[in-house]
Design a protein around this motif. Structure first.
Motif, PDB file in Angstrom:
ATOM      1  N   ILE A  21       0.838  -1.200   0.000  1.00  0.00           N
ATOM      2  CA  ILE A  21       0.000   0.000   0.000  1.00  0.00           C
ATOM      3  C   ILE A  21       0.872   1.248   0.000  1.00  0.00           C
ATOM      4  N   GLY A  22       2.019   1.173   0.666  1.00  0.00           N
ATOM      5  CA  GLY A  22       2.941   2.304   0.670  1.00  0.00           C
ATOM      6  C   GLY A  22       3.482   2.621  -0.713  1.00  0.00           C
ATOM      7  N   ALA A  23       3.509   1.617  -1.575  1.00  0.00           N
ATOM      8  CA  ALA A  23       4.036   1.806  -2.929  1.00  0.00           C
ATOM      9  C   ALA A  23       2.983   2.265  -3.931  1.00  0.00           C
ATOM     10  N   VAL A  24       1.702   2.067  -3.622  1.00  0.00           N
ATOM     11  CA  VAL A  24       0.673   2.381  -4.620  1.00  0.00           C
ATOM     12  C   VAL A  24      -0.322   3.458  -4.185  1.00  0.00           C
ATOM     13  N   HIS A  25      -0.319   3.817  -2.911  1.00  0.00           N
ATOM     14  CA  HIS A  25      -1.199   4.879  -2.434  1.00  0.00           C
ATOM     15  C   HIS A  25      -0.375   6.146  -2.208  1.00  0.00           C
ATOM     16  N   GLU A  57     -14.180   2.816 -14.714  1.00  0.00           N
ATOM     17  CA  GLU A  57     -13.096   3.505 -15.427  1.00  0.00           C
ATOM     18  C   GLU A  57     -12.024   4.013 -14.469  1.00  0.00           C
ATOM     19  N   SER A  58     -12.422   4.531 -13.304  1.00  0.00           N
ATOM     20  CA  SER A  58     -11.410   5.023 -12.361  1.00  0.00           C
ATOM     21  C   SER A  58     -10.609   3.850 -11.789  1.00  0.00           C
ATOM     22  N   TRP A  59     -11.262   2.698 -11.578  1.00  0.00           N
ATOM     23  CA  TRP A  59     -10.532   1.499 -11.142  1.00  0.00           C
ATOM     24  C   TRP A  59      -9.523   1.080 -12.207  1.00  0.00           C
ATOM     25  N   GLU A  60      -9.966   1.017 -13.450  1.00  0.00           N
ATOM     26  CA  GLU A  60      -9.076   0.574 -14.525  1.00  0.00           C
ATOM     27  C   GLU A  60      -7.892   1.529 -14.697  1.00  0.00           C
ATOM     28  N   PHE A  62      -6.471   3.403 -12.280  1.00  0.00           N
ATOM     29  CA  PHE A  62      -5.577   3.129 -11.158  1.00  0.00           C
ATOM     30  C   PHE A  62      -4.839   1.800 -11.380  1.00  0.00           C
ATOM     31  N   ARG A  63      -5.573   0.781 -11.764  1.00  0.00           N
ATOM     32  CA  ARG A  63      -4.967  -0.543 -11.994  1.00  0.00           C
ATOM     33  C   ARG A  63      -3.903  -0.487 -13.085  1.00  0.00           C
ATOM     34  N   ASN A  64      -4.229   0.130 -14.213  1.00  0.00           N
ATOM     35  CA  ASN A  64      -3.336   0.116 -15.366  1.00  0.00           C
ATOM     36  C   ASN A  64      -2.154   1.080 -15.254  1.00  0.00           C
ATOM     37  N   MET A  71       3.470  -3.231  -9.125  1.00  0.00           N
ATOM     38  CA  MET A  71       3.528  -4.642  -8.724  1.00  0.00           C
ATOM     39  C   MET A  71       4.469  -5.415  -9.643  1.00  0.00           C
ATOM     40  N   GLN A  72       4.431  -5.113 -10.932  1.00  0.00           N
ATOM     41  CA  GLN A  72       5.297  -5.819 -11.882  1.00  0.00           C
ATOM     42  C   GLN A  72       6.766  -5.471 -11.674  1.00  0.00           C
TER      43      GLN A  72
END
Length: 100
Positions: A21-25, A57-60, A62-64, A71-72
């Protein structure tokens, strides 16, 4: 319409969650753009994260643009395996008291 995402990390730990979470938020403790709710905790076989976004759309986005690239790359101390993912259109939202 709001969009819900449930991630189940089998064998996941609190330490892995905190690193991930520290890396993505955002570092100020706020939610990523478009995310309106976030909850996480230990579950029977690992760690579960629930997020609600303003829209699919907002999820996609953030995910993309944030989640998957980071993560990759690999997050030191973070989750090492992809989660089991469940997504759903949110048809009812009830507020959670700030003290909960």
């Amino acid at each position: 319409m709001s969009y819900g995402v449930v991630h189940q990390f089998k064998g996941g730990t609190k330490e892995q969650y905190e690193a991930s979470i520290g890396a993505v938020h955002p570092s100020d403790g706020s939610l990523p753009a478009g995310q309106v709710f976030h909850a996480a905790g230990p579950s029977a076989d690992g760690w579960t994260i629930i997020a609600v976004h303003e829209s699919k759309e907002s999820w996609e986005k953030f995910r993309n643009e944030i989640l998957m690239p980071r993560m990759q790359e690999g997050i030191p101390g973070g989750f090492t395996e992809p989660p089991q993912e469940t997504v759903f259109d949110v048809v009812n939202e009830v507020g959670v008291p700030a003290s909960a």
